[in-house]
Enzyme design. Structure first.
Site, mmCIF file in Angstrom:
data_model
loop_
_atom_site.group_PDB
_atom_site.id
_atom_site.type_symbol
_atom_site.label_atom_id
_atom_site.label_comp_id
_atom_site.label_asym_id
_atom_site.label_seq_id
_atom_site.Cartn_x
_atom_site.Cartn_y
_atom_site.Cartn_z
ATOM 1 N N TYR A 160 0.553 -8.232 4.748
ATOM 2 C CA TYR A 160 1.476 -8.113 3.628
ATOM 3 C C TYR A 160 2.482 -9.253 3.714
ATOM 4 C CZ TYR A 160 -0.258 -3.312 2.906
ATOM 5 O OH TYR A 160 -1.038 -2.203 2.674
ATOM 6 N N LEU A 201 0.583 6.603 -7.183
ATOM 7 C CA LEU A 201 1.009 6.476 -8.580
ATOM 8 C C LEU A 201 0.093 5.542 -9.364
ATOM 9 C CD1 LEU A 201 4.869 6.343 -8.054
ATOM 10 C CD2 LEU A 201 3.482 8.289 -8.793
ATOM 11 N N LYS A 237 5.775 4.729 -17.363
ATOM 12 C CA LYS A 237 6.680 3.711 -17.919
ATOM 13 C C LYS A 237 5.947 2.539 -18.560
ATOM 14 C CE LYS A 237 10.307 4.813 -14.575
ATOM 15 N NZ LYS A 237 11.150 4.308 -13.454
#
Length: 328
Positions: free
Chosen positions: A58, A205, A213
């Site tokens: 990452y 999610l 959204k």
């Protein structure tokens, strides 16, 4: 703040039911500067999160290093799970040698500033590694030497997860699980419970789809995987929007928002994951303090009702199943 804690398999560690995934603090989610990353980590720890999930790739170690800096001034250290293996070049099973595994682990120890890593997860490794005794013998040796306290596997597919469970030293599995990716409920989670193996539920999610959204006008930065990996150009497409076509996911997410009612859609979707038997921790990412607090709110929501659960299953069957169920 305190939060419900659950035992992480046989590791002996208890961890919060909501953790923090930190891919976005390294790379591939648009720019997150040092100040914003520090704010996210501080907010998560102050809100009672006791598990951070990261990886050596990452941001080429940036995420691990930011975690190290965030913990310097803290007396209570959270459980930090990292991953190893994606630094292999080329990315193939032959690169998973004892020498490389040791080098990757030692690099993460330096990045995180610890002698012993809490948990090292093989990072969605090549299929052949699951049958390679050398890989697991090396991990056992690293445990015996104190370089790592425990190890697990982060998997792409249910089949890979079931293969990993055949290894007695595996103490955790990380798998994509959300209301758009339900296949692990059928076999993998029950098998993990039987083996007393912890489950870290990632992409809960669906890369933000389940926040409710986004709409058809939403765009993403060029360095955001939701732009450059939309069709699996850089890595497994299942990591981006859970493999659901964006427009399909938008329509399904609108239905999820309606089912959630007055509850925030993201917290509602996370609560669904938390309540699945066998799940230890759900690990949503966050780029802002507001997102951290929204995620943590899931721990305080009541369990979903039978009617809500049935409606979510219907949405999956009608809109999502055909796109993902047989692929992962």
């Amino acid at each position: 703040m305190s939060m419900q804690q659950r035992p992480l398999g046989r590791t002996g560690a208890d961890v919060s039911v909501v953790g923090l995934g930190t891919w976005q603090l390294g790379a591939d989610w648009g720019d997150v500067d040092d100040h914003a990353a520090a704010d996210v980590l501080d907010a998560a720890l102050d809100a009672g999160i006791t598990l951070l999930d990261t990886a050596d790739v990452y941001g080429d170690g940036r995420s691990e290093e930011r975690i190290r800096r965030a913990l310097v001034a803290r007396s209570d250290r959270p459980f930090v799970a990292t991953k190893a293996g994606r630094r292999a070049d080329p990315f193939e099973a032959a690169q998973y040698t004892p020498e490389n595994l040791r080098a990757w682990v030692d690099r993460s120890r330096r990045n995180l500033g610890v002698e012993t890593l809490d948990l090292v997860q093989l990072h969605c490794p090549p299929p052949a590694t699951y049958e390679d005794d050398r890989v697991y013998d090396t991990l056992d040796t690293l445990v015996a030497e104190g370089a790592i306290a425990a190890y697990g596997v982060s998997v792409e597919t249910v089949a890979e997860g079931l293969r990993a469970l055949q290894r007695p030293g595996v103490q955790s599995l990380q798998v994509i699980l959300n209301v758009f990716r339900r296949k692990p409920l059928e076999e993998l989670l029950p098998a993990a419970v039987k083996a007393d193996v912890g489950i870290l539920a990632r992409v809960p999610l669906a890369s933000g789809l389940l926040t409710g959204k986004y709409d058809e006008t939403t765009t993403f930065a060029p360095d955001d995987h939701r732009n450059f990996n939309r069709n699996g150009e850089a890595f497994d497409v299942g990591e981006t929007f859970s493999g659901v076509p964006f427009e399909v996911g938008l329509a399904a997410a609108r239905e999820v928002a309606e089912i959630a009612g007055d509850a925030p859609t993201a917290a509602f979707a996370l609560r669904w994951v938390i309540d699945q038997p066998g799940v230890t921790t759900v690990i949503p990412g966050a780029r802002t303090v507001e997102q951290v607090l929204g995620n943590v709110a899931a721990a305080e929501l009541p369990p979903l009702t039978d009617a809500q659960l049935a409606d979510l299953e219907r949405v999956y069957d009608e809109r999502i199943r055909a796109h993902v169920h047989d692929r992962w």
